[in-house]
Write an enzyme that holds these catalytic residues in place. Structure first.
Site, PDB file in Angstrom:
ATOM      1  N   SER A  43       0.822  -1.202   0.000  1.00 46.05           N
ATOM      2  CA  SER A  43       0.000   0.000   0.000  1.00 46.05           C
ATOM      3  C   SER A  43       0.855   1.249   0.000  1.00 46.05           C
ATOM      4  O   SER A  43       1.975   1.240   0.493  1.00 46.05           O
ATOM      5  CB  SER A  43      -0.907   0.028   1.238  1.00 46.05           C
ATOM      6  OG  SER A  43      -1.687   1.198   1.209  1.00 46.05           O
ATOM      7  N   LYS A  57      -4.788  -6.489   2.995  1.00 49.88           N
ATOM      8  CA  LYS A  57      -4.669  -5.322   2.111  1.00 49.88           C
ATOM      9  C   LYS A  57      -6.052  -4.896   1.598  1.00 49.88           C
ATOM     10  O   LYS A  57      -6.365  -3.714   1.504  1.00 49.88           O
ATOM     11  CB  LYS A  57      -3.737  -5.639   0.930  1.00 49.88           C
ATOM     12  CG  LYS A  57      -3.746  -4.599  -0.201  1.00 49.88           C
ATOM     13  CD  LYS A  57      -3.146  -3.278   0.245  1.00 49.88           C
ATOM     14  CE  LYS A  57      -3.222  -2.115  -0.691  1.00 49.88           C
ATOM     15  NZ  LYS A  57      -3.441  -2.197  -2.074  1.00 49.88           N
ATOM     16  N   GLU A  60     -10.165   2.400   4.103  1.00 47.41           N
ATOM     17  CA  GLU A  60      -9.810   3.657   3.419  1.00 47.41           C
ATOM     18  C   GLU A  60     -11.065   4.280   2.767  1.00 47.41           C
ATOM     19  O   GLU A  60     -11.289   5.489   2.883  1.00 47.41           O
ATOM     20  CB  GLU A  60      -8.743   3.327   2.376  1.00 47.41           C
ATOM     21  CG  GLU A  60      -8.329   4.431   1.448  1.00 47.41           C
ATOM     22  CD  GLU A  60      -7.359   3.896   0.370  1.00 47.41           C
ATOM     23  OE1 GLU A  60      -6.426   3.141   0.704  1.00 47.41           O
ATOM     24  OE2 GLU A  60      -7.561   4.225  -0.811  1.00 47.41           O
ATOM     25  N   HIS A  71      -7.818  -3.164   4.359  1.00 49.67           N
ATOM     26  CA  HIS A  71      -7.193  -1.835   4.466  1.00 49.67           C
ATOM     27  C   HIS A  71      -7.863  -0.884   3.476  1.00 49.67           C
ATOM     28  O   HIS A  71      -8.238   0.244   3.814  1.00 49.67           O
ATOM     29  CB  HIS A  71      -5.690  -1.920   4.178  1.00 49.67           C
ATOM     30  CG  HIS A  71      -5.053  -0.595   3.862  1.00 49.67           C
ATOM     31  ND1 HIS A  71      -5.178   0.005   2.620  1.00 49.67           N
ATOM     32  CD2 HIS A  71      -4.322   0.262   4.614  1.00 49.67           C
ATOM     33  CE1 HIS A  71      -4.557   1.175   2.630  1.00 49.67           C
ATOM     34  NE2 HIS A  71      -4.020   1.351   3.824  1.00 49.67           N
ATOM     35  N   ASN A  72      -8.020  -1.310   2.239  1.00 51.47           N
ATOM     36  CA  ASN A  72      -8.638  -0.444   1.231  1.00 51.47           C
ATOM     37  C   ASN A  72     -10.096  -0.165   1.553  1.00 51.47           C
ATOM     38  O   ASN A  72     -10.577   0.950   1.338  1.00 51.47           O
ATOM     39  CB  ASN A  72      -8.517  -1.081  -0.154  1.00 51.47           C
ATOM     40  CG  ASN A  72      -7.107  -0.986  -0.716  1.00 51.47           C
ATOM     41  OD1 ASN A  72      -6.142  -0.873   0.028  1.00 51.47           O
ATOM     42  ND2 ASN A  72      -6.986  -1.044  -2.023  1.00 51.47           N
TER      43      ASN A  72
END
Ligand code: NBP
Length: 472
Positions: A128, A182, A189, A185-186
């Site tokens: 990232s 990941k 976000e 995480h996005n």
């Protein structure tokens, strides 16, 4: 001389990752389907370190020391499979293929299993931070075997972002764990960005402030508990004046937010796992609504509230609503990781995920230290919300938070992130939920049965036969 690691796929991400490795003193083999990219990299950046350019797959593999470490940075999906199919036959047992692209974790699980059969390690790795991160220090989330991390960890940690001297890289867990984390995480976000957008919308259309004034508010917030990369860039964007028109930059951008898919994957996966990630889902849907031109043109004629004047709305209260909603969104995302970890036997250290997100990635923030502390205190907690710090923050914020949702509703400013976060908070607090009624309805029309609060067992009411209860 042989290379300690090789990168194939030299578009922005691969090129910058190779440069980052070379800058840290590692000899890097570089390869790309179109050889012009390989040549350009060495010509432009060859002075930054030691690169071994390769034109063919065979040359590339031959230039790597054993066990080989080969990083794939190509377009996710079919190109990744094509590259694996090209290289796997050239490798030997014990060699490692690292996929640094944005793969779906299910693809990573499939690839890992297939390559394990051939004695190869496949390490699906979330990276990232975009191109800037790849060059100067990303947050790195490697999955794959423990054994592969022994060989890769030091290299990856050397090029990762560092916060207080700690690298933003750790072994997440086996097979697809890295790409899963990941993905979440996005998703987080997306939620964080949506909440920030709602805070802006309230200040703009609720309090009637200008983008420049709101930029100042965000700068102030960035000096407090909301301090983060996203708040920092928000202030910068809002302060920016368009060179062509002299208008606030934010006013000349088309109000349609696009998406590449990791937010959608997060929500799809959460639905499969049965984890309520309403904050992330609302953020994905909000982008979706923004992009539906026809729908929005049709809707524009609908009546709204009488909004004759702006209301008194304090930035402090908006900050509280934002912070509280942010806690909810992160708590939901971490629950999704927790659920997947249990489902797939990944044994993910949740606090460590917060640690490696403190730098290098888009959601990097001071706040993540709080999450790590909460998991340090209770690694198996069913929710972050009950952690002392977060529970207190939510308690202190809630009057302002409720007021903000109420005000937004009265003004007709859509705040799906703020309001769904509050609904989740109140649902968890509730002594009794109306789900009792829902279950009774299910039993009525589908004989789906129910449990009682007072007697053990499973029951059904025969509504057609005078509502007689029977044991199911
Ligand atoms: P792209 O996603 O644009 O992919 C371009 C690269 O893929 C080029 O090197 C291209 O080779 C290669 N490639 C393709 Br397309 N098909 C191929 C095939 N069949 N065989 C061999 N090579 C093939 O590059 P990127 O933006 O640098 O991203 C790389 C990965 O990193 C992606 O998975 C992306 O999702 C992920 N990622 C990107 C970012 C970001 O900010 N951009 C952030 C985090 C992760 P060619 O030069 O010969 O066409």
């Amino acid at each position: 001389e042989k290379a300690v690691i090789g990168v194939t796929g030299l578009a922005v991400m691969g090129r910058n990752l190779a440069r980052n490795l070379a800058r840290h003193g590692h000899t890097v083999a570089v390869h790309n389907r179109t050889t012009a990219r390989t040549k350009a990299l060495v010509e432009e950046f060859g002075h930054e370190g030691t690169f071994i350019p390769a034109e063919t797959a065979e040359e590339f593999v031959a230039s790597l020391e054993r066990p080989r470490r080969l990083v794939i940075m190509v377009k996710a999906g079919a190109p990744t499979d094509a590259v694996i199919d090209e290289f796997a036959p050239l490798l030997e047992p014990g060699d490692m293929i690292v996929d640094g692209g944005n793969a779906h974790f299910a693809d990573t699980r499939r690839r890992e299993a297939a390559l394990r059969e051939r004695g190869l390690h496949f390490v699906g790795t979330g990276i990232s931070g975009g191109e800037e991160g790849a060059l100067n220090g990303p947050s790195i989330m490697p999955g794959g075997s423990e054994e592969s991390y022994q060989a890769l960890g030091p290299l990856l940690e050397s090029i990762a972002a560092k916060v207080d001297g700690t690298p933003c890289c750790t072994h997440v867990g086996p097979d697809g764990a890295g790409h899963f984390v990941k993905m979440v995480h996005n998703g987080i976000e997306y939620a964080d960005m949506q909440l920030i957008a709602e805070a802006y919308d309230l200040l703009r259309n609720g309090a009637g402030m200008s983008p420049a004034e709101i930029a100042e508010v965000f700068r102030t917030w960035n000096a407090g508990r909301l301090e983060s990369y996203l708040i920092e860039i928000t202030a910068e964007v809002l302060a920016h004046v368009d060179a062509r028109t002299g208008k606030p930059f934010v006013d000349v951008i088309a109000d349609q937010a696009e998406q590449k898919g990791t937010g959608r994957w997060t929500v799809q996966t959460a639905l499969d796992l049965g984890v309520p990630v309403s904050g992330i889902a609302e953020a994905v849907f909000a982008r979706s609504v923004s992009g539906h031109g026809e729908l929005r043109r049709a809707g524009r004629s609908l009546p709204g509230p009488n909004r004759s004047a702006t209301v008194k709305l304090s930035p402090d209260d908006v900050e509280k609503a934002l912070y509280a909603s942010k806690i909810i969104a992160y708590a939901q995302g971490f629950n999704q990781i927790q659920a997947a970890s249990a489902e797939y036997g990944w044994n993910i250290d949740l606090g460590a995920m917060a640690t490696i997100w403190r730098g290098g990635c888009i959601i990097r923030a001071r706040f993540l230290d709080r999450i790590r502390k909460a998991y340090d205190a209770d690694p198996a907690t069913p929710t972050l919300l009950t952690d002392d710090h977060f529970a207190q923050a939510l308690g202190e914020a809630q009057d302002a938070w409720r007021g903000m949702v109420a005000t937004a509703t009265q003004l007709g400013v859509p705040v799906p992130g703020f309001s769904s976060a509050l609904a989740y908070y109140d649902a968890l607090r509730a002594e009794r939920l109306p789900a009792a009624l829902t279950q009774a309805q299910r039993d009525y029309f589908g004989a789906h049965t129910y449990r009682r609060v007072d007697v053990e067992g499973v029951f059904h009411t025969r509504w057609e036969a005078g509502a007689v209860e029977v044991e199911a």
